[in-house]
Design an enzyme around this catalytic site. Structure first.
Site, PDB file in Angstrom:
ATOM      1  N   SER A 110       0.803  -1.221   0.000  1.00 15.74           N
ATOM      2  CA  SER A 110       0.000   0.000   0.000  1.00 15.74           C
ATOM      3  C   SER A 110       0.834   1.269   0.000  1.00 15.74           C
ATOM      4  O   SER A 110       1.670   1.473  -0.867  1.00 15.74           O
ATOM      5  CB  SER A 110      -0.939  -0.045   1.198  1.00 15.74           C
ATOM      6  OG  SER A 110      -1.854   0.997   1.134  1.00 15.74           O
ATOM      7  N   HIS A 111       0.668   2.076   1.030  1.00 16.47           N
ATOM      8  CA  HIS A 111       1.320   3.380   1.131  1.00 16.47           C
ATOM      9  C   HIS A 111       2.726   3.263   1.716  1.00 16.47           C
ATOM     10  O   HIS A 111       3.421   4.265   1.846  1.00 16.47           O
ATOM     11  CB  HIS A 111       0.483   4.272   2.048  1.00 16.47           C
ATOM     12  CG  HIS A 111       0.198   3.572   3.344  1.00 16.47           C
ATOM     13  ND1 HIS A 111      -0.658   2.503   3.411  1.00 16.47           N
ATOM     14  CD2 HIS A 111       0.701   3.740   4.574  1.00 16.47           C
ATOM     15  CE1 HIS A 111      -0.685   2.059   4.659  1.00 16.47           C
ATOM     16  NE2 HIS A 111       0.139   2.787   5.388  1.00 16.47           N
ATOM     17  N   ASP A 273      -2.413   6.676  -3.157  1.00 15.44           N
ATOM     18  CA  ASP A 273      -1.231   5.995  -2.617  1.00 15.44           C
ATOM     19  C   ASP A 273      -0.677   4.966  -3.606  1.00 15.44           C
ATOM     20  O   ASP A 273      -1.173   4.843  -4.733  1.00 15.44           O
ATOM     21  CB  ASP A 273      -1.556   5.339  -1.264  1.00 15.44           C
ATOM     22  CG  ASP A 273      -2.522   4.174  -1.395  1.00 15.44           C
ATOM     23  OD1 ASP A 273      -3.254   4.123  -2.395  1.00 15.44           O
ATOM     24  OD2 ASP A 273      -2.528   3.305  -0.506  1.00 15.44           O
ATOM     25  N   ASP A 275      -0.870   1.796  -4.153  1.00 18.53           N
ATOM     26  CA  ASP A 275      -1.738   0.811  -4.815  1.00 18.53           C
ATOM     27  C   ASP A 275      -3.096   1.374  -5.197  1.00 18.53           C
ATOM     28  O   ASP A 275      -3.977   0.635  -5.642  1.00 18.53           O
ATOM     29  CB  ASP A 275      -1.905  -0.437  -3.934  1.00 18.53           C
ATOM     30  CG  ASP A 275      -2.641  -0.145  -2.639  1.00 18.53           C
ATOM     31  OD1 ASP A 275      -2.471   0.957  -2.092  1.00 18.53           O
ATOM     32  OD2 ASP A 275      -3.397  -1.019  -2.171  1.00 18.53           O
ATOM     33  N   ASP A 277      -5.672   2.783  -3.528  1.00 20.11           N
ATOM     34  CA  ASP A 277      -6.948   2.726  -2.806  1.00 20.11           C
ATOM     35  C   ASP A 277      -7.165   3.924  -1.885  1.00 20.11           C
ATOM     36  O   ASP A 277      -8.285   4.232  -1.521  1.00 20.11           O
ATOM     37  CB  ASP A 277      -7.136   1.385  -2.067  1.00 20.11           C
ATOM     38  CG  ASP A 277      -6.000   1.048  -1.132  1.00 20.11           C
ATOM     39  OD1 ASP A 277      -5.067   1.861  -0.996  1.00 20.11           O
ATOM     40  OD2 ASP A 277      -6.040  -0.052  -0.536  1.00 20.11           O
ATOM     41  N   ARG A 278      -6.102   4.621  -1.511  1.00 19.80           N
ATOM     42  CA  ARG A 278      -6.283   5.802  -0.657  1.00 19.80           C
ATOM     43  C   ARG A 278      -6.359   7.073  -1.498  1.00 19.80           C
ATOM     44  O   ARG A 278      -5.836   7.109  -2.611  1.00 19.80           O
ATOM     45  CB  ARG A 278      -5.093   5.952   0.290  1.00 19.80           C
ATOM     46  CG  ARG A 278      -4.944   4.792   1.213  1.00 19.80           C
ATOM     47  CD  ARG A 278      -3.822   5.020   2.198  1.00 19.80           C
ATOM     48  NE  ARG A 278      -3.824   3.946   3.167  1.00 19.80           N
ATOM     49  CZ  ARG A 278      -3.379   4.053   4.412  1.00 19.80           C
ATOM     50  NH1 ARG A 278      -2.840   5.179   4.815  1.00 19.80           N
ATOM     51  NH2 ARG A 278      -3.428   3.038   5.240  1.00 19.80           N
ATOM     52  N   LYS A 373     -11.506   0.150  -1.006  1.00 19.74           N
ATOM     53  CA  LYS A 373     -11.574   1.601  -1.104  1.00 19.74           C
ATOM     54  C   LYS A 373     -10.962   1.993  -2.440  1.00 19.74           C
ATOM     55  O   LYS A 373     -10.152   1.252  -2.995  1.00 19.74           O
ATOM     56  CB  LYS A 373     -10.883   2.264   0.065  1.00 19.74           C
ATOM     57  CG  LYS A 373      -9.475   1.813   0.359  1.00 19.74           C
ATOM     58  CD  LYS A 373      -9.050   2.405   1.695  1.00 19.74           C
ATOM     59  CE  LYS A 373      -7.595   2.135   2.020  1.00 19.74           C
ATOM     60  NZ  LYS A 373      -7.360   0.841   2.641  1.00 19.74           N
TER      61      LYS A 373
HETATM   62  C1  G16 Z   1      -5.246  -0.637   5.397  1.00 14.30           C
HETATM   63  C2  G16 Z   1      -6.664  -1.091   5.514  1.00 14.30           C
HETATM   64  C3  G16 Z   1      -7.525   0.021   6.020  1.00 14.30           C
HETATM   65  C4  G16 Z   1      -6.972   0.571   7.327  1.00 14.30           C
HETATM   66  C5  G16 Z   1      -5.530   0.973   7.131  1.00 14.30           C
HETATM   67  C6  G16 Z   1      -4.848   1.384   8.419  1.00 14.30           C
HETATM   68  O1  G16 Z   1      -5.159   0.330   4.398  1.00 14.30           O
HETATM   69  O2  G16 Z   1      -7.173  -1.517   4.269  1.00 14.30           O
HETATM   70  O3  G16 Z   1      -8.825  -0.477   6.178  1.00 14.30           O
HETATM   71  O4  G16 Z   1      -7.719   1.673   7.732  1.00 14.30           O
HETATM   72  O5  G16 Z   1      -4.793  -0.101   6.610  1.00 14.30           O
HETATM   73  O6  G16 Z   1      -4.735   0.291   9.244  1.00 14.30           O
HETATM   74  P1  G16 Z   1      -3.851   0.347  10.547  1.00 14.30           P
HETATM   75  O7  G16 Z   1      -4.363   1.533  11.316  1.00 14.30           O
HETATM   76  O8  G16 Z   1      -4.111  -0.961  11.232  1.00 14.30           O
HETATM   77  O9  G16 Z   1      -2.428   0.556  10.128  1.00 14.30           O
HETATM   78  P2  G16 Z   1      -4.071   0.195   3.250  1.00 14.30           P
HETATM   79  O10 G16 Z   1      -4.305   1.382   2.374  1.00 14.30           O
HETATM   80  O11 G16 Z   1      -2.755   0.196   3.977  1.00 14.30           O
HETATM   81  O12 G16 Z   1      -4.355  -1.112   2.595  1.00 14.30           O
END
Ligand code: G16
Length: 538
Positions: A110-111, A273, A275, A277-278, A373
């Site tokens: 992800s990010h 981000d 990938d 989704d953000r 997302k």
């Molecule tokens: C993932 C999850 C999200 C979550 C985020 C933060 O996002 O898909 O639902 O809100 O992590 O999670 P945490 O607070 O446990 O680090 P992404 O964009 O990283 O896939």
């Protein structure tokens, strides 16, 4: 086909969003093979269709070749793999749904930064296109603890060429990554209206952050909607995201924020981000906090986005996300659900038609069109709102606050702190919850102090210990939890919210400060984790 003996690796337990580890950990011989074989052992994909794509980070291509060999060794019927192996997370979800696939593998951290010394990740998505629920991830994890062999077919697929080849008995189809996703966006939004808008005086800047959304954004904003060339920047996916942190927030998208801060900057700025989704939404001189973005999109979507013209069934937000969406739901007379952190918890509500739009404070917003997302969907939603109202981003927010009041909101992250110190701090807090009720805090009193637990209203599954909540008598809240996506030490997240019905022009930092200080003192933050200030404030 070869059957290769192996031994379990410790720690292959999926977190908030799949298995995220340091890239080198993933690159150890057998590590990836063990995890993927465990997926195939836990979920029967014999003869079924599987979608595979990743965000293009370092090790993406090699990992995909390994996955294809394992898929063939496990008699998967057909694998749809994106050209160059690059597919955004929401696009994986879209392709799974469009092609009736049994599931998908998303390769992304992800990010988090990419590179040999940075992060890698893998997530299994189910046939609804969404991240597998905990019942499945638990089964995968249990399998990783006892695995003793994996099955592979030898072979190699040229990911640069569209078309089908065979590996063992498995059909491998290299697909155009953009086609299904772009067609879906054209169905949801009024592209003619947006084209008129973007061909006028309005100026936008979209920052792909060297991640996966660049090519999608070029196609949608510049080629199809006619935004001037150069509206999309950092649009080529890079293995290390240009050495940057592809996280679209005020800290890591600082250049975009600075460009929008100037009086002559673009009218609108957005970023996604690594990938895709953000999302981050900016106006000239203004920032839309994710909680406000969810509330405003939910309020406006039925008025200006064709796919939502018939109204919304309901809204959902994760527990730490601001309560702005709850007020919109109340005004629309529809339910608002509060779920644990993690997009996977929205899946059953979306599948059951109980909600249409959902979002999280972690810069995630989306709807029932896929089960992830979706960053570009959120950008198109905001463009639709701006085209419909003719207002600036800042005016849209002011209008919203005047009608509903304002949730002042901030999240403070303390990254890479000692896991043992973080655990000790959390258990000390948990041990004191009962005694905190009635205690004075930031000019109010603690009304509720508990650990959030969630019962899924559709399938009855119960998820406990999802973050400590301090709810104050004046409507303010603080939430304290440890991240489930980090790869080094622990990341402590402190979420603060303070609501005002009439005072909508305060400085968010000043408004939040007393609550943040009080929570810091309660946690003995400085003494326990040795940090005087957060690493990231969003
Ligand atoms: C993932 C999850 C999200 C979550 C985020 C933060 O996002 O898909 O639902 O809100 O992590 O999670 P945490 O607070 O446990 O680090 P992404 O964009 O990283 O896939």
């Amino acid at each position: 086909m070869a059957t290769i003996p192996t031994q379990p690796f410790a720690g292959q337990k999926p977190g908030t969003s799949g298995l995220r580890k340091k890239t080198r950990e993933f690159m150890q011989p057998g590590y990836l093979e063990n995890f993927i074989q465990s997926v195939f052992d836990a979920v029967d994909l014999d003869g079924q269709t599987l979608v595979v794509g990743g965000d293009g980070r370092y090790f993406n291509r090699e990992a995909i070749q390994t996955i294809l060999r394992l898929a063939a060794g496990n008699r998967v019927g057909r694998v749809l793999v994106a050209k160059d192996g690059i597919l955004s997370t929401p696009a994986v979800s879209c392709v799974i749904r469009e092609h009736g696939a049994a599931g998908g593998l998303v390769l992304s951290a992800s990010h988090n930064p990419g590179g040999p010394d940075a992060d890698f990740g893998i997530k299994y998505n189910a046939s609804n296109g969404g991240p597998a629920p905990e019942e499945i991830t638990e089964r995968i994890y249990r399998r990783t603890l006892e695995i003793d062999e994996y099955r592979m077919v030898d072979g190699y697929v040229d990911l640069e060429r569209l078309g089908s080849t065979r590996m063992g008995k498995t059909d491998v189809e290299v697909i155009d990554p953009l086609a299904d996703y772009v067609a879906l966006m054209e169905k949801i939004f009024d592209f003619d209206r947006l084209r008129d808008f973007l061909r006028g005086d309005f100026r936008m800047r979209f920052d792909g952050m060297n991640g996966v959304t660049g090519p999608f954004a070029r196609e949608i904003f510049e080629n199809l909607l006619g935004a001037p060339e150069g509206s999309v920047i950092r649009a080529t996916p890079l293995e290390d995201f240009g050495g940057e942190h592809p996280d679209p927030n005020l800290t890591y998208a600082a250049d975009l924020v600075a460009e929008l801060a100037g009086a002559h900057g673009p009218d609108f700025g957005a970023a996604c981000d690594g990938d895709g989704d953000r999302n981050l939404i900016l106006g000239r001189g203004s920032f839309v906090s994710p909680g406000d973005s969810l509330a405003i999109i939910a309020d406006m979507a039925p008025k200006c986005i064709p796919a939502y013209r018939n109204g919304l069934a309901g809204i959902a937000r994760s527990m730490p996300t601001s309560m702005a969406a709850d007020r919109v739901a109340a005004s629309l007379g529809i339910p608002c659900f509060e779920t644990p952190t993690g997009w996977k918890f929205f899946g059953s509500l979306l599948d059951a038609g109980r909600i249409t739009i959902c979002g999280e404070e972690s810069f995630g917003t989306g709807s029932n069109h896929v089960r992830e997302k979706d960053g570009l969907w959120a950008v198109l939603a905001w463009l639709s709102i701006l085209a419909h109202t003719g207002q600036s981003v800042s005016d849209v927010m002011q209008d919203h606050w005047r009608r509903f009041g304002r949730s002042y909101y901030q999240r403070h992250d303390y990254e890479n702190i000692s896991s043992s110190a973080a655990d000790a701090m959390m258990s000390s807090l948990r041990g004191r919850l009962g005694a905190l009720v009635g205690m004075e805090m930031a000019g109010s009193r603690i009304r509720v102090a508990d650990d959030f637990s969630y019962t899924d209203p559709v399938n009855g599954s119960v998820t406990k210990n999802q973050g400590t909540r301090l709810l104050l008598e004046d409507g303010s809240r603080a939430v304290i939890r440890l991240s489930g996506t980090g790869t080094e030490g622990a990341t402590l997240r402190l979420y603060f919210e303070a609501y005002s019905k009439d005072e909508i022009a305060q400085n968010p930092s000043e408004r939040i400060c007393p609550l943040a200080d009080a929570v810091g003192a309660l946690l003995e933050l400085n003494a326990r984790v040795g940090r005087a200030a957060p690493d990231v404030v969003t």
